[in-house]
Enzyme design. Sequence first.
Site, PDB file in Angstrom:
ATOM      1  N   LYS A  60       0.734  -1.297  -0.007  1.00 42.84           N
ATOM      2  CA  LYS A  60       0.179   0.072  -0.030  1.00 42.84           C
ATOM      3  C   LYS A  60       0.813   1.060  -0.021  1.00 42.84           C
ATOM      4  O   LYS A  60       0.521   2.305  -0.833  1.00 42.84           O
ATOM      5  CB  LYS A  60      -0.917  -0.125   1.306  1.00 42.84           C
ATOM      6  CG  LYS A  60      -0.176  -0.133   2.517  1.00 42.84           C
ATOM      7  CD  LYS A  60      -1.069  -0.665   3.580  1.00 42.84           C
ATOM      8  CE  LYS A  60      -0.560  -0.929   5.004  1.00 42.84           C
ATOM      9  NZ  LYS A  60      -0.151  -2.433   5.056  1.00 42.84           N
ATOM     10  N   GLU A  77      -5.182  -5.965  -4.868  1.00 39.39           N
ATOM     11  CA  GLU A  77      -6.284  -6.047  -3.963  1.00 39.39           C
ATOM     12  C   GLU A  77      -5.915  -5.907  -2.390  1.00 39.39           C
ATOM     13  O   GLU A  77      -6.465  -5.428  -1.759  1.00 39.39           O
ATOM     14  CB  GLU A  77      -7.118  -7.190  -4.183  1.00 39.39           C
ATOM     15  CG  GLU A  77      -8.552  -7.279  -3.363  1.00 39.39           C
ATOM     16  CD  GLU A  77      -9.620  -6.315  -3.533  1.00 39.39           C
ATOM     17  OE1 GLU A  77      -9.749  -5.356  -2.635  1.00 39.39           O
ATOM     18  OE2 GLU A  77     -10.199  -6.194  -4.698  1.00 39.39           O
ATOM     19  N   GLY A 111      -7.040  -5.783   2.831  1.00 34.77           N
ATOM     20  CA  GLY A 111      -6.936  -7.105   3.467  1.00 34.77           C
ATOM     21  C   GLY A 111      -8.019  -8.408   2.787  1.00 34.77           C
ATOM     22  O   GLY A 111      -7.925  -8.530   1.398  1.00 34.77           O
ATOM     23  N   ILE A 168     -11.012  -8.095   2.753  1.00 35.47           N
ATOM     24  CA  ILE A 168     -12.308  -7.328   1.971  1.00 35.47           C
ATOM     25  C   ILE A 168     -12.137  -6.950   0.511  1.00 35.47           C
ATOM     26  O   ILE A 168     -11.147  -6.233   0.295  1.00 35.47           O
ATOM     27  CB  ILE A 168     -12.711  -6.088   2.804  1.00 35.47           C
ATOM     28  CG1 ILE A 168     -12.828  -6.532   4.412  1.00 35.47           C
ATOM     29  CG2 ILE A 168     -14.082  -5.464   2.395  1.00 35.47           C
ATOM     30  CD1 ILE A 168     -13.201  -5.139   5.081  1.00 35.47           C
ATOM     31  N   GLY A 222       0.529  -9.351  17.925  1.00 32.20           N
ATOM     32  CA  GLY A 222       0.969  -9.386  16.348  1.00 32.20           C
ATOM     33  C   GLY A 222       0.079  -8.243  15.509  1.00 32.20           C
ATOM     34  O   GLY A 222       0.164  -8.166  14.202  1.00 32.20           O
ATOM     35  N   GLU A 248       3.056  -3.273  14.509  1.00 31.20           N
ATOM     36  CA  GLU A 248       4.370  -3.345  14.374  1.00 31.20           C
ATOM     37  C   GLU A 248       5.290  -2.900  15.485  1.00 31.20           C
ATOM     38  O   GLU A 248       4.743  -2.145  16.386  1.00 31.20           O
ATOM     39  CB  GLU A 248       4.900  -2.596  13.052  1.00 31.20           C
ATOM     40  CG  GLU A 248       3.928  -2.907  11.937  1.00 31.20           C
ATOM     41  CD  GLU A 248       4.307  -4.463  11.375  1.00 31.20           C
ATOM     42  OE1 GLU A 248       5.527  -4.860  11.401  1.00 31.20           O
ATOM     43  OE2 GLU A 248       3.679  -5.145  10.517  1.00 31.20           O
ATOM     44  N   LYS A 276      -4.281   3.830   1.652  1.00 34.81           N
ATOM     45  CA  LYS A 276      -5.236   3.069   1.334  1.00 34.81           C
ATOM     46  C   LYS A 276      -6.519   3.890   0.657  1.00 34.81           C
ATOM     47  O   LYS A 276      -7.062   3.486  -0.360  1.00 34.81           O
ATOM     48  CB  LYS A 276      -5.929   2.161   2.371  1.00 34.81           C
ATOM     49  CG  LYS A 276      -4.876   1.230   2.961  1.00 34.81           C
ATOM     50  CD  LYS A 276      -5.353   0.318   4.224  1.00 34.81           C
ATOM     51  CE  LYS A 276      -4.635  -0.715   4.816  1.00 34.81           C
ATOM     52  NZ  LYS A 276      -4.747  -1.174   6.066  1.00 34.81           N
ATOM     53  N   GLY A 326      -3.476 -10.044   8.490  1.00 36.08           N
ATOM     54  CA  GLY A 326      -3.165 -11.135   8.919  1.00 36.08           C
ATOM     55  C   GLY A 326      -2.862 -11.985   7.674  1.00 36.08           C
ATOM     56  O   GLY A 326      -3.104 -11.706   6.484  1.00 36.08           O
TER      57      GLY A 326
END
Length: 325
Positions: free
Chosen positions: A97, A121, A126, A128, A179, A182, A197, A294
Site C-alpha cells: 500500500k 487488492e 486485506g 475485504i 501481532g 508493528e 489506502k 493477517g
Amino acid sequence: MNKHYKIGLFGFGTVGQGFYENLKKHPHLPASIEKVCVKRVDLPRIGHELYFTDNPDELIHDPALDIIIELIDDAAAAKKYVHTALQNGKSVISANKKMIGESLEEVDQWHNEFDATFLYEAAVGGGIPIVHAVDGFFRDQEVLKIRGILNGSSNYILTQMQQYQWSFEQALSDAQAQGFAERNPTLDISGIDATYKLSILAYHAFGEVPSLNSFSAESIESVTKEEIKKARAKGRKIKPVATIERLGNEIVCSVRPELVDPNDALYSVDSENNAISVDTVISGKHTSVGKGAGSLPTGSAVLEDLKRLLSGYSYEVSKTKTAVA
C-alpha cells in the site's frame, strides 16, 4: 493445451506464507510458485520445498516466469521490482500500500503503458475485496463517499482502551504482543497507513490521482481517557474513521478518531476488524466487514487477484479515466 503459469514470489513473511498456504488449497489452478526471493536464504524454512534466492534478478529477468507477486515491506525496492517486471512483460500482483499510494501517478502510467496487468487488492482491505468492487460495480453507479475503518491496529488499540479503560501505552503494547501492531507502529497510529489506502480507493472510485499532501490525518494517540469516558456516557464509541468524498470538483480525504453512534455501521466493528462503507447514487450504501490484515486473510486477497489475473481481468480505471495530478 492449457498454459501453466509460473510465479516468482518476492517475500515469504506473514503475507507471503499466507498466500503460499492458500495456493496449496487450490491445486486446480494452473499456476505454481517457481522461485522465491528473500533477504536471507540461510534461515530454516521447514516444510517448504520451494526454491529460495536473495537475488531479485533471478525472478525479474527470468523469461520462464509469467507472474511476479510482490509481498515485501520495502516500498522503494518493491517499486523497482514491480516496474521492471511490468516492463519485461510480466503481470504483477502486489500488497504494498505504501508503494502504490505514494506512486499513484506512476501506477496510472503503468496501467496505460504496459500490456502486462497490475493488480493490488491486498493493498487496501486485506480480506475485504474492496478495490475490485469500487473499480467496477460501484464506480459505474457513481460513488459519492467511501467511509470506513481501514487500519486494524488502530481499531484494536481504541477497542482495548474503551473496553478495559487501558491507557494508550497499555493498549499499544498489547496490540504488539498480539501481532496486530508493528514494532514501529508510527504509520498505523498516525493514520498515514490509512491515507495510502484512501488514495488507492480515490483513484479507483473517482478516476483521478489525488495528492497525499491534501489528505488530513490525525493520530489516535490524541484520544484521552476523558474523551472515552464522555463517549461511553453518551452510548458512543471512538473509532479510527477514514473518509473520502467528492465535494464539487474537490476530493476530500481524512483519517481521524471519530465519535460514532449505535446506529452507525462502524459502531460494532471492534478489535482488529476493518469495515468499508460505499455510498453510491444508484443503489445507496453498502458496508463490508472483515479481517483487514493477517496472514490468511491478506493471502486470500492475493490469491483472488491471481484467479482474476488468470481469467484475463484487469482494472477498468485505466481504460476510462483522465488523470488529475
